[in-house]
Design a protein around this motif. Structure first.
Motif, short mmCIF file in Angstrom:
data_model
loop_
_atom_site.label_atom_id
_atom_site.label_comp_id
_atom_site.label_asym_id
_atom_site.label_seq_id
_atom_site.Cartn_x
_atom_site.Cartn_y
_atom_site.Cartn_z
N LEU A 67 0.89 -1.21 -0.04
CA LEU A 67 0.11 -0.09 -0.01
C LEU A 67 0.75 1.17 0.08
O LEU A 67 0.33 2.24 -0.69
N PHE A 68 1.88 1.37 0.59
CA PHE A 68 2.94 2.33 0.66
C PHE A 68 4.10 1.85 0.08
O PHE A 68 4.93 0.91 0.21
N THR A 69 3.92 2.25 -1.42
CA THR A 69 5.31 1.47 -2.38
C THR A 69 6.19 2.74 -2.76
O THR A 69 5.92 3.96 -2.75
N VAL A 70 7.32 2.08 -3.00
CA VAL A 70 8.40 3.06 -3.34
C VAL A 70 9.08 2.32 -4.58
O VAL A 70 9.45 1.25 -4.67
N THR A 71 9.22 3.18 -5.72
CA THR A 71 9.84 2.62 -7.08
C THR A 71 10.83 3.55 -7.50
O THR A 71 10.99 4.95 -7.61
#
Length: 363
Positions: free
Chosen positions: A9-13
């Motif tokens: 839900l809390f994503t980092v790309t």
């Protein structure tokens, strides 16, 4: 290239390469309404950035973060937050001698064989430089977790090669160039002498990092395959050069009996924390405690046997600016990764169990 996004839900790309024009990340899933500026993020990047002492790479990068989106009038909007960090001190010519050869212990060999092409400049995508945007994203998670629960994150170097560093206090990590939680000046001097000799030899060394999170809410984590400790280990193994992860007592559990390892519970709380703050994959409310083994840096001046892209034998000697121990700058990275895991699970817990009434403890 897949595998560049972390979280549910809390994503980092993340994006970029070590010697490209810039590196950065897209942070998605941050709740709206939190005050956020570059000043909230920059201190952690300053702790991680290169060139801060003679014991780390002398590449001079200011690592100034820019927020490009997701913030309006000083507050998060709930839309993707784009962070950008420009590269300003690349010296790609230092890598001219390894364009067609593979450094032992480095990702050169596997990247070439998987993709049929690789960026040799500073390691390209496999460089530890790509941990900078992760630290930026972690600063956002750390702020949200602190404002929501009072959660704080602490990390430090607890072993440098054979030199073990007895823990004294987290505040000491800002008082020495090793992020060591110790005020023992004789020990710090010994470590400095060790690193000076290592640098003269053109070699590298491994390290151990410990990271703790305090005031963690109870109930974070998902059985069975998304256990909190499993996802913490997954996150830490995603940090460059990490080769081992322990939660709580870790491998010391092998020698413990059940009567010692199982943390007894009283009305005042747990009497120990061998579990590292996680039982059955779910947080207990105790401190999350994690330790990591970090391998020696692969880019060293000592000549090593290898092959080139034509399968010819070669001797590889790496020039340029490298960390003789990547563990020295790993403390803020470990804090960031732990923060990303906990924030992601906090949002997942809120989504599934946010309105579940708490049951009284008892039979």
């Amino acid at each position: 290239m897949s595998g560049n996004t972390f979280g549910t839900l809390f994503t980092v790309t993340t994006f970029g390469e070590s010697h490209g024009p810039a590196i950065g990340c897209i942070v998605d899933g941050c709740p709206p309404g939190m005050e956020l500026s570059e000043a909230d993020i920059q201190p952690d990047l300053d702790r991680r950035r290169p060139g801060t002492s003679r014991h780390v790479t002398q590449r001079q990068e200011p690592d100034q973060v820019e927020i490009l989106s997701g913030v309006y009038q000083g507050k998060t909007t709930g839309t993707p937050i784009a962070l950008l960090i420009r590269n300003t001190d690349q010296r790609s010519k230092d890598y001219g001698n390894i364009v067609e050869s593979f450094r032992p212990g480095h990702a050169d060999f596997t990247y070439w064989n998987k993709y049929g092409i690789r960026d040799p400049r500073g390691g390209g995508r496999s460089s530890a430089r790509l941990t900078a945007p992760v630290v930026g994203a972690g600063a956002i998670a750390k702020k949200w977790m602190f404002e929501k629960f009072g959660t704080q994150f602490f990390a430090g170097l607890t072993q440098l090669g054979d030199i073990e560093i007895p823990f004294q206090a987290w505040r000491h990590t800002s008082e020495n160039p090793f992020f060591a939680p110790s005020a023992d000046q004789d020990l710090i001097a010994r470590m400095e002498d060790f690193m000076d000799a290592l640098r003269r030899d053109g070699d590298s060394i491994g390290a151990k990092i410990e990271v703790h999170a305090t005031k963690v809410p109870v109930g974070l984590g998902e059985p069975i395959y998304d256990k909190l400790d499993a996802e913490i280990a997954f996150a830490m193994m995603g940090i460059n050069a990490v080769k081992g992860v322990e939660i709580g007592a870790g491998f010391k559990s092998i020698r413990q009996r059940g009567s010692e390892h199982g943390d007894e519970i009283t009305q005042q709380g747990f009497l120990g924390n061998n579990a590292g703050g996680v039982l059955g994959g779910i947080s207990t409310g105790q401190d999350i405690t994690v330790s990591m083994a970090i391998k020696p840096t692969s880019s060293i001046r000592v000549p090593r046997q290898s092959i080139d892209i034509h399968d010819n034998p070669v001797n590889v000697e790496t020039f340029g600016r490298h960390d003789p121990c990547v563990g020295i700058r790993a403390a803020p990275i470990a804090e960031a990764m732990l923060a990303l895991v906990l924030m992601d699970h906090a949002l997942r817990h809120r989504a599934q169990c946010g309105d579940v009434p708490k049951q009284p403890i008892g039979i």
